[in-house]
Design a protein around this motif. Structure first.
Motif, PDB file in Angstrom:
ATOM      1  N   VAL A  18       0.816  -1.100  -0.177  1.00 39.04           N
ATOM      2  CA  VAL A  18      -0.128   0.120   0.089  1.00 39.04           C
ATOM      3  C   VAL A  18       0.747   1.362   0.032  1.00 39.04           C
ATOM      4  O   VAL A  18       0.583   2.259  -0.855  1.00 39.04           O
ATOM      5  CB  VAL A  18      -1.024  -0.027   1.276  1.00 39.04           C
ATOM      6  CG1 VAL A  18      -1.679   1.117   1.418  1.00 39.04           C
ATOM      7  CG2 VAL A  18      -1.880  -1.054   1.019  1.00 39.04           C
ATOM      8  N   GLY A  21       1.980   1.888  -3.367  1.00 41.84           N
ATOM      9  CA  GLY A  21       1.096   2.670  -4.176  1.00 41.84           C
ATOM     10  C   GLY A  21       0.849   3.886  -3.763  1.00 41.84           C
ATOM     11  O   GLY A  21       0.787   4.826  -4.848  1.00 41.84           O
ATOM     12  N   GLY A  44      -8.381   7.736   0.374  1.00 44.95           N
ATOM     13  CA  GLY A  44      -7.915   6.339   0.556  1.00 44.95           C
ATOM     14  C   GLY A  44      -7.454   6.358   2.010  1.00 44.95           C
ATOM     15  O   GLY A  44      -7.559   5.353   2.712  1.00 44.95           O
ATOM     16  N   SER A  56     -11.123   1.174   0.849  1.00 39.09           N
ATOM     17  CA  SER A  56      -9.802   1.416   0.271  1.00 39.09           C
ATOM     18  C   SER A  56      -9.835   0.778  -1.003  1.00 39.09           C
ATOM     19  O   SER A  56      -9.373  -0.398  -1.070  1.00 39.09           O
ATOM     20  CB  SER A  56      -8.564   1.650   1.122  1.00 39.09           C
ATOM     21  OG  SER A  56      -7.437   1.848   0.146  1.00 39.09           O
ATOM     22  N   LEU A  58      -7.300   1.153  -3.054  1.00 38.93           N
ATOM     23  CA  LEU A  58      -5.838   0.516  -3.111  1.00 38.93           C
ATOM     24  C   LEU A  58      -5.617  -0.475  -1.991  1.00 38.93           C
ATOM     25  O   LEU A  58      -5.080  -1.343  -2.331  1.00 38.93           O
ATOM     26  CB  LEU A  58      -4.903   1.728  -2.700  1.00 38.93           C
ATOM     27  CG  LEU A  58      -3.233   1.288  -2.543  1.00 38.93           C
ATOM     28  CD1 LEU A  58      -2.820   0.927  -4.022  1.00 38.93           C
ATOM     29  CD2 LEU A  58      -2.573   2.677  -2.089  1.00 38.93           C
TER      30      LEU A  58
END
Length: 167
Positions: A18, A21, A44, A56, A58
């Protein structure tokens, strides 16, 4: 299924993915001046603070698709420090949204996001969670009560070689 609430334990592999990302999104926002991505990132982080990966996009991509596809064993860590770190990310990204849309100062947003890139890069590529370290310091100072995270009491005794391999 409980929607609101952060998990007591999280997979460090997923947390680092994460963070990767976040590095990609924040860097794209800064370099290509994609201002609307500040809103996406703020959502997010707020979603992850409130629900972990559940709301989320992501978080869902990482926990349901990417992490299961990797040949890396899960590394379970305490959730409260990660939630604290997500909260710091929320403060940074909401600040970027306010700077961009409230004050018309995308340059300030870019600076704030640059700091976020540094912190997220440390998490993603080195395994150093600055928010988690801050959480531990606040616990030692008594600002965060010990019962919030009993498993966190020994965070300073963890050896660097116990950290996961960079993904």
């Amino acid at each position: 299924m409980q929607v609101v609430g952060f998990p007591r334990e999280v997979n460090e592999v997923s947390a680092r993915l994460v963070a990767t990302g976040v590095v990609v999104l924040a860097t794209a926002t800064i370099v290509f001046e994609v201002r609307w991505l500040t809103v996406v990132m703020a959502y997010g982080f707020l979603a992850r603070v409130l629900t972990g990966p559940k709301l989320s996009p992501l978080g869902q991509l990482v926990t349901r698709v990417i992490t299961p596809a990797l040949p890396i064993a899960p590394r379970i860590v305490s959730g409260p420090p990660k939630r604290f770190a997500q909260g710091i990310g929320a403060v940074f990204t909401v600040t970027a949204v306010i700077a961009t849309y409230g004050f018309g100062r995308f340059d300030i947003a870019q600076g704030v996001l640059g700091l976020l890139v540094v912190a997220a890069s440390l998490e993603a590529f080195v395994g150093l969670c600055l928010g988690c370290k801050m959480f531990a310091v606040l616990m030692r100072m008594g600002v965060i009560p010990e019962e919030v995270c009993e498993a966190c009491n020994d965070i300073w005794s963890r050896r660097p070689e116990s950290q996961p391999v960079a993904v």
